[in-house]
Every structure is written in structure tokens, then in C-alpha cells.
Scaffold this motif. Structure first.
Motif, PDB file in Angstrom:
ATOM      1  N   PRO A  56       1.307   2.130  -4.240  1.00  0.00           N
ATOM      2  CA  PRO A  56       0.159   1.634  -5.001  1.00  0.00           C
ATOM      3  C   PRO A  56       0.340   1.818  -6.499  1.00  0.00           C
ATOM      4  O   PRO A  56       1.080   2.684  -6.962  1.00  0.00           O
ATOM      5  N   SER A  95      -4.541  -2.287  -6.668  1.00  0.00           N
ATOM      6  CA  SER A  95      -4.666  -0.859  -6.381  1.00  0.00           C
ATOM      7  C   SER A  95      -4.794  -0.082  -7.673  1.00  0.00           C
ATOM      8  O   SER A  95      -4.354  -0.533  -8.740  1.00  0.00           O
ATOM      9  N   PRO A 147       0.794  -1.236   0.000  1.00  0.00           N
ATOM     10  CA  PRO A 147       0.000   0.000   0.000  1.00  0.00           C
ATOM     11  C   PRO A 147       0.825   1.283   0.000  1.00  0.00           C
ATOM     12  O   PRO A 147       0.297   2.351  -0.346  1.00  0.00           O
ATOM     13  N   THR A 183      -6.573   3.747  -1.482  1.00  0.00           N
ATOM     14  CA  THR A 183      -5.614   2.661  -1.293  1.00  0.00           C
ATOM     15  C   THR A 183      -5.980   1.861  -0.049  1.00  0.00           C
ATOM     16  O   THR A 183      -6.177   2.409   1.029  1.00  0.00           O
ATOM     17  N   TYR A 212       0.005  -0.258   7.547  1.00  0.00           N
ATOM     18  CA  TYR A 212      -0.477  -1.172   6.511  1.00  0.00           C
ATOM     19  C   TYR A 212       0.216  -2.530   6.627  1.00  0.00           C
ATOM     20  O   TYR A 212       1.207  -2.689   7.351  1.00  0.00           O
ATOM     21  N   SER A 258      -5.240  -0.401   3.041  1.00  0.00           N
ATOM     22  CA  SER A 258      -4.104  -0.715   3.912  1.00  0.00           C
ATOM     23  C   SER A 258      -3.985  -2.198   4.200  1.00  0.00           C
ATOM     24  O   SER A 258      -3.001  -2.641   4.791  1.00  0.00           O
TER      25      SER A 258
END
Length: 295
Positions: A65, A198, A62, A205, A224, A207
């Protein structure tokens, strides 16, 4: 005149010649497509033949992304942008047909069905993009047609509005809706589907922590999990394309219809009609420039 159902049939960049697509059609009813499944294979092929079982995995981070390049956006760059900069990433799975030996016309809903699992998290996202791969004679590129996303905790949102965390390692069937389109993949082009987790900032986004949205709405999360995500290949993972004969979508002469409408609205006054046509031409040219520039 205009019939009950009128829509635009898209195609490759309209300044490429020759090409099929990029015209209006008007029909008494919505065309009935033939649902055609294109399966994902471990060799990276996209095929109508059901493949053997397999799996393709990637790490979704994450903090890095997959960026949005074009698409159906309002506040960021939009349009059928070239997706090749994304397709070399290690967190993007790429599946491509052979060069098309004939035009393939799709009209209707685009649905991807995936069998997926995540080894180490209770939530993640799955993103699917459909693109048209141009031959080098048409400038090359992998141009976006449509995209869609599903957040795993809401995979059953139509039946249950409450979040449902996933069990790490368990395989789940999910449906990713890419909405609707009408498009002609031209002979000599290729159809491509990419799968990742993503599409930022077009979509928030994830996590991978399963947190409430109020705590999980950052473009780049500060907390994340790097998810180990797997797409399971075989009969359960494919995109369903709504194929129709190109001959079932007759071209509609918009110009003649507009000319008749202007003649009626202007009351036969040639000066008024000329001004109305001039305004339409200016608008059409601006629209064409916007489309060409992907604005």
C-alpha cells in the motif's frame, strides 16, 4: 476584539521569507468562497479548463500500500510532510498546476469529484491528497495540505448504511471529502493533487474483496485482489477549491488581545502578568518546534 468567526489561515513554512499566510483572522461571518473546479488531464496537468475525455489507470496492490507520510494523525508522524517519495510510485496519479502567477487563497470545504471504475474487483478505495509544491528557492517539496478517502462499497453511506458492491468495469461518480482548511498557495508555488487507492496506516488497507471489516482490517492483508483501477478524465473528475480573496481575511493582532486579557486576569499585577506571559512564550515555542519537526 474577537468577532463571531475566528480561525488560522495557514501558509508555507513560516520561516520562509517572504510568504503570505500563517496568521489569525476574526470575522463577523464565515467567508463566502468562489467554488473553482480544477480538472485532471491525461498530461498530468491540473487546470481550470475542462479537458477532453481520457483515462488514467494503475494497479493497486494491497500487499504494497501507499504509505502515510504526515497528515492529520495522532499515533504516527503528522503534519505537512513532503509527499514526493509517494509521487514516484506507479500506483499514484499526479496532477499539477503551472507555477502560480498570483497567490491563491482557499477557505472552506475541499471536495474531489471522481469518475472511477475497477476492472476486476467488487470493492476498492480512492484516496485524494492536496499538496503545495514549493519552488526550489523555498526548499522544494510537495507538502501535504489535506487528504481524504472513500471506500467504494460505502460510496452512498449517507443514504444507505448497507454496503453496495461495485460492478467490475462500470464507471461510478464518487465524492471524496478532504474536509476543510484555510490556506494560501503563494505566488511561484504550484497546486498539486494526487489520486491513488491507499494511505496506510492512516486508513485501513482495502483487500478489494468486499469482506466485512471484521475480516478485512489487517494493515497488510493476507488475502487480496490486485485491483486494476481507472480514473476517467474529463468534465466529471476534478477537485473543487473554495477560493476567497486574501484581502477578505484581515490579519488579527493576537498579541494585543492576549496582552489585554493578561492585564485583566492579573489584576494589574506586573509580576503575575510577567509569569503568565513567560508561560505562554514557552508553550508557543514548543508548539513551533513541534510544527517545524512535524511531530
Amino acid at each position: 476584539g474577537v468577532d463571531h468567526v475566528t480561525f488560522y489561515v495557514m501558509g508555507p513554512n513560516y520561516w520562509l521569507a517572504p510568504h503570505r499566510g500563517n496568521f489569525w483572522t476574526t470575522l463577523p461571518t464565515w467567508p463566502t468562497p468562489t467554488s473553482t473546479k480544477y480538472y485532471f488531464t491525461d498530461s498530468g496537468a491540473l487546470t481550470t479548463t475542462v479537458p477532453g475525455d481520457g483515462a488514467a489507470s494503475f494497479m493497486y496492490d494491497p500487499s504494497d500500500p501507499c504509505p502515510s507520510i504526515g497528515g492529520n494523525n495522532l499515533e504516527i508522524a503528522c503534519g505537512p510532510k513532503d509527499q514526493r517519495p509517494l509521487e514516484n510510485r506507479s500506483d499514484v496519479l499526479v496532477f499539477t498546476t503551472d507555477e502560480l502567477t498570483d497567490d491563491v487563497c482557499i477557505t472552506g470545504p475541499l471536495i474531489a469529484n471522481l469518475a472511477v471504475s475497477t476492472a476486476n474487483a467488487n470493492d476498492t478505495d480512492w484516496v485524494v491528497r492536496l499538496t503545495d509544491v514549493y519552488p526550489e528557492s523555498h526548499g522544494g517539496g510537495s507538502h501535504l495540505i489535506q487528504d481524504g478517502i472513500i471506500r467504494m462499497r460505502w460510496r452512498n453511506f449517507l443514504n444507505n448504511p448497507e454496503p453496495e458492491p461495485i460492478v467490475p468495469g462500470q464507471v461510478y461518480p464518487v465524492t471524496v471529502n478532504l474536509w476543510n482548511t484555510s490556506y494560501v498557495f503563494n505566488k511561484g508555488h504550484k497546486i498539486r493533487v494526487t489520486v491513488t487507492s491507499s494511505n496506510s496506516p492512516r486508513f485501513s488497507t482495502n483487500s478489494n474483496l468486499g469482506l466485512p471489516l471484521a475480516h478485512d482490517n489487517q494493515t497488510i492483508p493476507t488475502e487480496y485482489i490486485v485491483a486494476n483501477n481507472t480514473l476517467h478524465l474529463g468534465s466529471e473528475s476534478y477537485i473543487d477549491l473554495p477560493i476567497v480573496p486574501l484581502s477578505s481575511l484581515p490579519k488579527f493582532d493576537v498579541k494585543s488581545t492576549v496582552d489585554r486579557a493578561i492585564e485583566k486576569m492579573s489584576g494589574g499585577d506586573s509580576e503575575v502578568a510577567a509569569k503568565m506571559l513567560s508561560a505562554i512564550d514557552i508553550f508557543a515555542e514548543k508548539l513551533g518546534e513541534t510544527w517545524r519537526n512535524g511531530e
